[in-house]
Enzyme design. Structure first.
Site, PDB file in Angstrom:
ATOM      1  N   ASP A   1      22.085  44.130  13.586  1.00 41.97           N
ATOM      2  CA  ASP A   1      23.114  44.844  14.488  1.00 41.97           C
ATOM      3  C   ASP A   1      22.166  45.765  15.253  1.00 41.97           C
ATOM      4  O   ASP A   1      22.634  46.234  16.467  1.00 41.97           O
ATOM      5  CB  ASP A   1      24.160  45.782  13.717  1.00 41.97           C
ATOM      6  CG  ASP A   1      25.404  45.051  12.991  1.00 41.97           C
ATOM      7  OD1 ASP A   1      25.447  44.021  13.580  1.00 41.97           O
ATOM      8  OD2 ASP A   1      26.064  45.624  12.000  1.00 41.97           O
TER       9      ASP A   1
ATOM     10  N   GLU B   1      32.977  47.067  12.142  1.00 41.94           N
ATOM     11  CA  GLU B   1      32.407  47.383  13.288  1.00 41.94           C
ATOM     12  C   GLU B   1      30.912  46.565  13.338  1.00 41.94           C
ATOM     13  O   GLU B   1      30.382  46.484  12.577  1.00 41.94           O
ATOM     14  CB  GLU B   1      31.902  48.706  13.239  1.00 41.94           C
ATOM     15  CG  GLU B   1      33.403  49.636  13.133  1.00 41.94           C
ATOM     16  CD  GLU B   1      34.186  49.571  14.635  1.00 41.94           C
ATOM     17  OE1 GLU B   1      33.699  48.852  15.634  1.00 41.94           O
ATOM     18  OE2 GLU B   1      35.546  49.703  14.809  1.00 41.94           O
ATOM     19  N   CYS B   2      30.760  46.194  14.612  1.00 40.99           N
ATOM     20  CA  CYS B   2      29.440  45.910  14.949  1.00 40.99           C
ATOM     21  C   CYS B   2      28.084  46.549  14.990  1.00 40.99           C
ATOM     22  O   CYS B   2      27.010  46.249  14.916  1.00 40.99           O
ATOM     23  CB  CYS B   2      29.534  45.070  16.182  1.00 40.99           C
ATOM     24  SG  CYS B   2      29.483  46.259  17.683  1.00 40.99           S
ATOM     25  N   GLY B   3      28.409  48.144  15.044  1.00 37.71           N
ATOM     26  CA  GLY B   3      27.214  49.000  14.915  1.00 37.71           C
ATOM     27  C   GLY B   3      27.090  49.763  16.005  1.00 37.71           C
ATOM     28  O   GLY B   3      26.742  51.121  15.928  1.00 37.71           O
TER      29      GLY B   3
END
Length: 299
Positions: free
Chosen positions: A160, A269-271
């Site tokens: 990420d 969440e992706c980050g």
């Protein structure tokens, strides 16, 4: 109020140029330390703006943002919400000539359908897309030569950071982003369930704006259909939220919109919308598990 002079200071927004405010736990050789433009908004002011904007149509929110915020960009992975935003902004061009450029994080692991969509959107709207990839690499082969195969499985947090968080911070710095439009909506659930239209990201030094925060998936899809907005071909194959191919699957009947992202993982969440301190905590934990001593930046 908004200040386009870039000389104002604010206790609400910390500049990434101030190393004491960065709590990522990682250092990239390609990261810039140039200070970002400053916008002074107190928390009471943000609360007031959110109260006024909450009931407005997204088009009116965007109209306000184009006037109010200098150095405004849109960060998008070309999901449906982002595409609606692009279309709405194009309809506002007649009112205001201020172009809103796009920021696209090319993780190198997007579906081919996503890359195809990027080209279709550029052709349809004549919009400029700033593409940011992981530092020092241009393709999957170079990425995996540096970090090994399947880093996304071996160390999701590190992936990420390298593929998404650091490139976005680099984009903010190089483009001198002061405010950024996102495609987050409350109906997507998870950490997005209670987002406001305007948010202060004091760790990254930018203001985030969620113009479609109070729309649901049906409203977004209806707009796409009505206005013939180009969209990802995977949508017709059961996908609703599309990220990297290695972490995205179609959504089942009755499942939440983002249920196909990181299926079976404790992750939503992706980050890029996480606190930067999360990565410092991860680095510290990893070092502790490996019995290493490492200096972790203070929060």
């Amino acid at each position: 109020m908004a200040d386009d002079s870039r000389t104002d200071t604010s206790s609400q927004l910390s500049s990434p140029g101030d190393h004491g405010s960065i709590d990522s736990g990682f250092v990239s050789p390609s990261s810039s330390t140039v200070s970002l433009p400053r916008i002074s908004l107190t928390q009471p002011h943000v609360k007031h703006l959110n109260k006024q904007l909450e009931s407005l149509h997204p088009m009116d929110i965007l109209r306000f943002c184009k006037i109010f915020f200098p150095n405004l960009y849109q960060s998008t992975a070309f999901g449906l919400t982002g595409l609606v935003t692009v279309d709405m902004l194009s309809k506002l061009d007649a009112e205001s000539p201020q172009a809103i450029d796009l920021i696209f994080l090319d993780t190198l692991y997007h579906f081919q359908e996503t890359y195809d969509l990027v080209e279709r959107v550029k052709a349809r709207y004549n919009v400029h897309v700033h593409v940011f990839k992981p530092a020092d690499v241009d393709n999957v082969g170079q990425f995996e030569e540096l970090y090994g195969e399947k880093l996304y499985d071996m160390s999701a947090e590190l992936y990420d950071w390298i593929a998404k968080v650091e490139p976005l911070q680099r984009a903010y710095s190089e483009l001198k982003v002061a405010a950024v439009l996102t495609g987050r909506r409350r109906s997507q659930g998870g950490q997005r369930g209670d987002i406001n239209v305007i948010e202060l990201d004091d760790e990254r030094g930018v203001i985030k704006i969620n113009p479609l925060a109070n729309w649901n998936f049906a409203q977004v899809k209806a707009y796409v259909t009505e206005h013939d907005v180009p969209y990802n071909a995977l949508l017709d194959q059961g996908y609703k939220s599309i990220g990297d191919w290695h972490s995205t699957v179609p959504v089942g009947e009755g499942e939440d919109e983002r249920a196909g992202r990181w299926k079976g993982q404790d992750k939503t969440e992706c980050g890029i919308h996480n606190k930067q301190s999360r990565y410092a905590q991860w680095l510290e934990q990893t070092a502790r598990e490996q019995g290493q001593d490492i200096a972790v930046p203070a929060a």
